[in-house]
Design a protein around this motif. Structure first.
Motif, PDB file in Angstrom:
ATOM      1  N   HIS A  33      59.173  81.632 112.656  1.00  0.00           N
ATOM      2  CA  HIS A  33      58.073  82.027 113.542  1.00  0.00           C
ATOM      3  C   HIS A  33      58.584  83.072 114.537  1.00  0.00           C
ATOM      4  CE1 HIS A  33      54.195  81.209 115.567  1.00  0.00           C
ATOM      5  NE2 HIS A  33      54.854  81.312 116.716  1.00  0.00           N
ATOM      6  N   ASP A  35      57.530  85.385 117.741  1.00  0.00           N
ATOM      7  CA  ASP A  35      56.550  85.532 118.819  1.00  0.00           C
ATOM      8  C   ASP A  35      56.583  86.940 119.386  1.00  0.00           C
ATOM      9  OD1 ASP A  35      55.309  82.899 119.120  1.00  0.00           O
ATOM     10  OD2 ASP A  35      57.353  82.217 119.502  1.00  0.00           O
ATOM     11  N   HIS A  66      53.446  85.904 115.174  1.00  0.00           N
ATOM     12  CA  HIS A  66      52.346  85.464 116.040  1.00  0.00           C
ATOM     13  C   HIS A  66      52.150  86.551 117.087  1.00  0.00           C
ATOM     14  CE1 HIS A  66      51.258  82.272 119.387  1.00  0.00           C
ATOM     15  NE2 HIS A  66      50.252  83.081 119.121  1.00  0.00           N
ATOM     16  N   MET A  68      50.801  88.004 120.213  1.00  0.00           N
ATOM     17  CA  MET A  68      50.182  87.738 121.521  1.00  0.00           C
ATOM     18  C   MET A  68      50.103  89.074 122.253  1.00  0.00           C
ATOM     19  SD  MET A  68      52.265  84.243 122.172  1.00  0.00           S
ATOM     20  CE  MET A  68      53.425  84.738 120.899  1.00  0.00           C
ATOM     21  N   ASP A 175      51.455  75.025 117.519  1.00  0.00           N
ATOM     22  CA  ASP A 175      52.538  75.743 118.209  1.00  0.00           C
ATOM     23  C   ASP A 175      52.514  75.447 119.699  1.00  0.00           C
ATOM     24  OD1 ASP A 175      54.378  77.667 119.091  1.00  0.00           O
ATOM     25  OD2 ASP A 175      53.126  79.387 118.559  1.00  0.00           O
TER      26      ASP A 175
HETATM   27 ZN    ZN Z   1      54.128  81.258 118.715  1.00  0.00          ZN
END
Ligand code: ZN
Ligand code: DX5
Length: 224
Positions: A33, A35, A66, A68, A175
């Motif tokens: 994963h 970020d 992911h 953001m 998460d």
């Molecule tokens: Zn995340």
């Protein structure tokens, strides 16, 4: 069905990121994963495509990015070119979700939709026919090491029920604050993929991952 574990490299030691990635892969991580934060959608800055390209040759396991960021559509191509396998985008970002999801799919990447803790499941429903992943956040995004929000558990259960009832081929990912005490809760609620940062990195990566998987799989067997 077996639970997948996705270590989040946000909690890895960045001075030896390559080694930490290899430790997670050697310990049987199902995916990594990653970020991505832009300092605008969330008050933190993390990794860009150059970091993803640098670690891409180390392993073949899927890279689950992911996003953001405020404008996810601007970053689809750079991260696809860097070699990510999944790109998940927030409904709270400023974009046309259907367009972004289509761009991700067209780039040969698996699209996913993400919900902040305060955002209701209904906001994701219109997109579930077009995505491979639904990510339910159990912390407000921005930082690793925050406390798990138990008030999100009913949303995880509702998402599980919806996916099963509609026979959608969507993996349910959770998460934020996933550790030995909270992994069983989300596994029982119906999560398919558990993301964990500070529950796995930076020390005792293999032992942490193994224990997390054990408690999650035991709990998943007790699913209602
Ligand atoms: Zn995340
Ligand atoms: C939070 C990130 C998470 C975070 C998880 O904004 O999306 O992936 O790295 O870290 P822990 O497991 O420590 O909450």
């Amino acid at each position: 069905m077996a639970i997948k574990i996705a270590p989040s490299i946000l909690s890895a030691r960045f001075d030896r990121l390559g080694e930490q990635v290899q430790e997670a892969v050697g310990a049987g991580a199902d995916m990594l994963h990653i970020d991505i934060m832009d300092g605008h959608f969330v008050p933190n800055l993390t990794m860009g495509p150059a970091i993803v390209s640098a670690i891409r040759p180390l392993t073949k396991i899927p890279f689950d990015a992911h996003l953001m960021v405020t404008h996810p559509q601007d970053f689809v191509k750079p991260f696809a070119d860097a070699g990510v396998d999944d790109l998940t985008v927030h409904v709270e970002s400023d974009h046309e979700m259907k367009k972004t999801l289509r761009a991700i799919r067209d780039a040969g990447v698996r699209p996913g939709v993400v919900l902040n803790p305060a955002t209701p499941l209904e906001r994701a429903i219109p997109y579930l026919g077009e995505v491979d992943l639904l990510l339910v956040m159990t912390v407000h995004p921005g930082f690793a090491g925050q406390a798990f929000r138990a008030d999100v558990v009913p949303k995880i259960q509702a998402a599980r029920e919806h996916i099963d009832r509609e026979r959608l081929s969507v993996e349910l990912q959770v998460d934020g604050g996933i550790k030995l005490e909270t992994a069983p809760v989300v596994a029982r609620a119906g999560a398919d993929i558990l993301v964990s940062g500070s529950g796995i990195f930076p020390d005792h990566v293999a032992a942490n991952l193994k224990k997390l998987r054990e408690v999650a799989e035991r709990a998943a067997r007790d699913r209602p």
